[in-house]
Write an enzyme that holds these catalytic residues in place. Structure first.
Site, PDB file in Angstrom:
ATOM      1  CG  HIS A   1      -1.572 -27.815 -31.475  1.00 18.35           C
ATOM      2  ND1 HIS A   1      -2.108 -27.370 -30.288  1.00 18.35           N
ATOM      3  CD2 HIS A   1      -0.230 -27.663 -31.352  1.00 18.35           C
ATOM      4  CE1 HIS A   1      -1.128 -26.951 -29.492  1.00 18.35           C
ATOM      5  NE2 HIS A   1       0.015 -27.117 -30.129  1.00 18.35           N
TER       6      HIS A   1
HETATM    7  P1  FAD Z   1       6.311 -35.131 -36.789  1.00 20.49           P
HETATM    8  O1  FAD Z   1       6.893 -35.007 -35.447  1.00 20.49           O
HETATM    9  O2  FAD Z   1       6.309 -33.929 -37.674  1.00 20.49           O
HETATM   10  O3  FAD Z   1       7.086 -36.321 -37.498  1.00 20.49           O
HETATM   11  C1  FAD Z   1       7.047 -36.586 -38.861  1.00 20.49           C
HETATM   12  C2  FAD Z   1       8.469 -36.904 -39.325  1.00 20.49           C
HETATM   13  O4  FAD Z   1       8.401 -37.557 -40.575  1.00 20.49           O
HETATM   14  C3  FAD Z   1       9.321 -35.656 -39.519  1.00 20.49           C
HETATM   15  O5  FAD Z   1      10.543 -35.817 -38.849  1.00 20.49           O
HETATM   16  C4  FAD Z   1       9.500 -35.576 -41.039  1.00 20.49           C
HETATM   17  O6  FAD Z   1      10.721 -35.027 -41.422  1.00 20.49           O
HETATM   18  C5  FAD Z   1       9.398 -37.046 -41.436  1.00 20.49           C
HETATM   19  N1  FAD Z   1       8.918 -37.291 -42.796  1.00 20.49           N
HETATM   20  C6  FAD Z   1       7.822 -36.747 -43.396  1.00 20.49           C
HETATM   21  N2  FAD Z   1       7.680 -37.249 -44.629  1.00 20.49           N
HETATM   22  C7  FAD Z   1       8.700 -38.139 -44.813  1.00 20.49           C
HETATM   23  C8  FAD Z   1       9.097 -38.973 -45.899  1.00 20.49           C
HETATM   24  N3  FAD Z   1       8.397 -39.015 -47.035  1.00 20.49           N
HETATM   25  N4  FAD Z   1      10.216 -39.719 -45.763  1.00 20.49           N
HETATM   26  C9  FAD Z   1      10.938 -39.720 -44.612  1.00 20.49           C
HETATM   27  N5  FAD Z   1      10.594 -38.933 -43.553  1.00 20.49           N
HETATM   28  C10 FAD Z   1       9.493 -38.172 -43.655  1.00 20.49           C
HETATM   29  N6  FAD Z   1       2.931 -29.545 -29.343  1.00 20.49           N
HETATM   30  C11 FAD Z   1       2.980 -29.511 -27.996  1.00 20.49           C
HETATM   31  O7  FAD Z   1       2.496 -30.437 -27.332  1.00 20.49           O
HETATM   32  N7  FAD Z   1       3.537 -28.459 -27.337  1.00 20.49           N
HETATM   33  C12 FAD Z   1       4.044 -27.376 -27.997  1.00 20.49           C
HETATM   34  O8  FAD Z   1       4.561 -26.453 -27.357  1.00 20.49           O
HETATM   35  C13 FAD Z   1       3.986 -27.376 -29.422  1.00 20.49           C
HETATM   36  N8  FAD Z   1       4.437 -26.321 -30.141  1.00 20.49           N
HETATM   37  C14 FAD Z   1       4.560 -26.440 -31.492  1.00 20.49           C
HETATM   38  C15 FAD Z   1       5.263 -25.459 -32.215  1.00 20.49           C
HETATM   39  C16 FAD Z   1       5.550 -25.665 -33.561  1.00 20.49           C
HETATM   40  C17 FAD Z   1       6.309 -24.603 -34.318  1.00 20.49           C
HETATM   41  C18 FAD Z   1       5.136 -26.859 -34.212  1.00 20.49           C
HETATM   42  C19 FAD Z   1       5.445 -27.101 -35.678  1.00 20.49           C
HETATM   43  C20 FAD Z   1       4.405 -27.820 -33.521  1.00 20.49           C
HETATM   44  C21 FAD Z   1       4.116 -27.610 -32.171  1.00 20.49           C
HETATM   45  N9  FAD Z   1       3.455 -28.580 -31.426  1.00 20.49           N
HETATM   46  C22 FAD Z   1       3.443 -28.526 -30.066  1.00 20.49           C
HETATM   47  C23 FAD Z   1       2.804 -29.721 -32.100  1.00 20.49           C
HETATM   48  C24 FAD Z   1       3.604 -31.018 -32.038  1.00 20.49           C
HETATM   49  O9  FAD Z   1       4.997 -30.764 -32.049  1.00 20.49           O
HETATM   50  C25 FAD Z   1       3.178 -31.900 -33.222  1.00 20.49           C
HETATM   51  O10 FAD Z   1       1.788 -32.099 -33.182  1.00 20.49           O
HETATM   52  C26 FAD Z   1       3.859 -33.260 -33.201  1.00 20.49           C
HETATM   53  O11 FAD Z   1       5.249 -33.090 -33.089  1.00 20.49           O
HETATM   54  C27 FAD Z   1       3.510 -34.056 -34.451  1.00 20.49           C
HETATM   55  O12 FAD Z   1       4.106 -35.319 -34.361  1.00 20.49           O
HETATM   56  P2  FAD Z   1       4.039 -36.379 -35.567  1.00 20.49           P
HETATM   57  O13 FAD Z   1       4.782 -37.580 -35.128  1.00 20.49           O
HETATM   58  O14 FAD Z   1       2.629 -36.539 -35.999  1.00 20.49           O
HETATM   59  O15 FAD Z   1       4.804 -35.657 -36.757  1.00 20.49           O
END
Ligand code: FAD
Length: 585
Positions: free
Chosen positions: A520
């Site tokens: 997280h």
């Molecule tokens: P992300 O969803 O990571 O999105 C970022 C995206 O940007 C990715 O697809 C990446 O590939 C892309 N990206 C990055 N850099 C670039 C670039 N330079 N060019 C193009 N694309 C790029 N949360 C819950 O609520 N419940 C759970 O059960 C839970 N379990 C988890 C288990 C795991 C293993 C993980 C890793 C996370 C978990 N989480 C859970 C946390 C939650 O999934 C994350 O906090 C959330 O998905 C983050 O969202 P975000 O949009 O900030 O980033």
């Protein structure tokens, strides 16, 4: 005068109609409406076009955001990873831990090790974290929404917009039912039933897995957009945001982005000349600060040391990174529990959340894995000198586990997570290749209050283990000796932190030495320091950040609900602002 009033009335009516149509659409939601998912290399063959919005990162926030913006404007969504559809490691709950341990360069999960020595993972796939996570769905508390200053009515419309499309109630697994009963018997009450809400006591939350164990992800939310306005490119790694710093201009203005396709070829995508057009960075808590730094926004000395031209000096980019520490207790059971990820949670008044997972040690593939809660591991890496502790060593070690008797992997985990850790760290570039992880430091337990809460969490788990409900699961129905489970847990929580002989005597030492992650992590682009209240990057124009990097604390018990909601929320906010401006209201 009468005419201009009538014109204003007509404009207002149009704006109202636009808002009305934005809040509709659930009836037609179907994956058949997904836009084509094209490879980044196809960009060269496309008719040259400019965009109203370029969203970087098709993740948890990026997908709902791009879908919403496309209802009215031309949107380009650039995602560095591939498609989640047809990827078995993404689609099936049973492959959760296998996906995480896949180190291939095209894996949906990119592993990293923080400088603290904790093995971690970040998403690299359309749908982002929702494609590799444990699926638990639980909203932010209303106090969180008030703290961040969001419009509560719009928040309350945006959560159901997500939930109606991809969230389900779980049919709870036996291990999760045992935790529910154990929590209540141990005094983490009342039972709040099945709810998405963040309320003290014990509850069962939502899940993005359906009853067959099939995962629904943020990528599905793209089907709620307008496919004629939404172009999605996969394997498009954005290297930097391009700025136009003309003399006389107050602020550098973003004009587009430079990205690399799957063949390593460089492309440039451009915004149109409308002053409202924007680059929206939704690359996650590691990817967003990394991209700002690579684009020349950050601490100037750090940028100069990597020979990155400085667009704007901001010492806060990459600062305030935090990861909620997780410590888990391995519980050996008389019969192997069915596999389950998080479904039940105990929300304590002390700001410690108790969750559980089970059944990862039953296949030989799962024994290969080395990722914290998913790996009931016996053994430690602490004998390897710190400088030689690498991912390769961790993997090599995981392979030797194959020779161990399977029975020692039978069991489940009860885990505790600290809410809003006061220990924070930072992120810095190691090199200028966007595909490589930056260096991330979380400084787990550097603040004494975090350690106190960890100890409270372990003691709560001890109370749960002493309940009748858990005694029934032990070998002779005679309960669990805390010394034994702590001993096994020291081995089971795999990180690269050296162990101490007093790990099972001092709970403080146990917390420090066995800390792992619940993934997280957040921060790096804080509101008020890197972005303003509307998430526009301070000091430049035409760039926003919308994702978990803007949080000072992780919302709810688990963040994905709020991150997806946030994508929808900011999409609607941006449309409202722009449509309102166009109508002169
Ligand atoms: P992300 O969803 O990571 O999105 C970022 C995206 O940007 C990715 O697809 C990446 O590939 C892309 N990206 C990055 N850099 C670039 C670039 N330079 N060019 C193009 N694309 C790029 N949360 C819950 O609520 N419940 C759970 O059960 C839970 N379990 C988890 C288990 C795991 C293993 C993980 C890793 C996370 C978990 N989480 C859970 C946390 C939650 O999934 C994350 O906090 C959330 O998905 C983050 O969202 P975000 O949009 O900030 O980033």
């Amino acid at each position: 005068m009468a005419l201009s009033k009538r014109v204003l009335f007509i404009f207002q009516a149009i704006v109202c109609l636009c808002f009305f149509s934005l809040s509709q659409g659930n009836q037609q939601f179907s994956l058949r409406n997904l836009p084509p998912l094209q490879k980044a290399s196809s960009f060269a063959a496309m008719r040259p076009e400019t965009y109203d919005y370029i969203v970087v990162g098709g993740g948890t926030a990026g997908c709902p955001l791009a879908a919403t913006l496309s209802l009215k404007y031309k949107v380009l969504l650039l995602e560095r990873g591939g498609s989640p559809y047809g990827n078995r490691n993404v689609s099936y709950l049973e492959n959760f831990h296998i996906g995480l341990s896949n180190m291939a360069p095209d894996s949906a999960s990119q592993a990293f090790i923080s400088t603290d020595g904790v093995i971690n993972a970040r998403a690299r796939v359309l749908g982002g974290g929702t494609c590799i996570n444990a699926g638990f769905y639980s909203r932010a508390s209303s106090s969180f929404i008030q703290e961040v200053g969001w419009d509560e009515d719009l928040v309350n419309e945006s959560f159901p917009w997500v939930e109606d499309k991809i969230v389900r109630w779980p049919k709870i697994a036996p291990w999760q039912a045992a935790l529910k009963d154990g929590l209540l018997q141990a005094g983490v009450s009342p039972f709040n039933g099945y709810t998405y809400d963040h309320v003290s006591g014990t509850k069962v939350g939502g899940t993005i897995f359906d009853e067959t164990g099939y995962r629904h992800t943020a990528a599905d939310l793209l089907a709620a957009g307008n496919p004629n306005n939404l172009r999605v490119l996969l394997h498009a790694s954005v290297n930097r945001i391009v700025f136009n710093s003309q003399r006389g201009q107050l602020k550098p203005r973003a004009t587009g982005v430079q990205f690399t396709d799957e063949n390593g070829r460089l492309h440039q995508a451009l915004l149109n000349s409308n002053c409202d057009s924007e680059i929206i960075v939704s690359a996650g808590a590691i990817g967003s600060p990394q991209l700002l730094l690579l684009s020349g926004i950050g601490p100037k000395n750090d940028l100069k040391s990597h020979k990155i031209p400085v667009v704007l000096h901001n010492k806060y980019v990459g600062k305030g990174m935090a990861d909620n520490p997780m410590n888990s207790i391995f519980i050996p059971t008389k019969s192997p529990p069915r596999q389950s990820l998080i479904e039940t949670v105990g929300i304590t008044e002390a700001g410690v959340f108790i969750e559980a997972s089970s059944g990862f040690g039953q296949s030989s593939e799962s024994i290969h894995c080395h990722h914290g809660i998913m790996s009931a591991e016996i053994g430690q890496l602490s004998t390897i000198p710190p400088k030689q502790r690498s991912l390769e060593k961790a993997q090599e070690y995981a392979h030797t586990k194959l020779n161990l008797p399977k029975e020692i992997f039978h069991g489940g985990f009860i885990l505790e997570k600290i809410d809003g850790p006061l220990s924070t760290g930072h992120l810095a570039l190691i090199d200028t290749d966007v595909r490589n992880n930056p260096a991330v430091t979380f400084n787990y337990f550097s603040h004494p209050q975090d350690l106190t809460r960890c100890v409270y969490g372990i003691k709560t788990i001890e109370r749960i283990l002493r309940t009748n409900r858990f005694s029934e699961l032990s070998a002779n129905n005679d309960g669990f000796s805390m010394e034994r489970v702590l001993n096994m847990s020291v081995q089971a929580n795999v990180n690269l932190i050296p162990k101490h002989t007093n790990d099972t005597e001092s709970l403080e030492q146990f917390c420090r030495d066995t800390v792992i992650t619940i993934w997280h992590y957040h921060g790096g682009c804080h509101v008020g320091k890197v972005v303003d209240q509307q998430h526009r990057v301070l000091g430049v124009s035409g760039v926003r950040v919308v994702d978990g990097s803007t949080f000072s604390r992780s919302p709810g018990t688990n963040p994905q609900a709020t991150v997806m909601m946030m994508g929808r929320y900011f999409g609607v906010m941006i449309l409202r602002g722009r449509l309102g401006r166009a109508a002169g209201v």
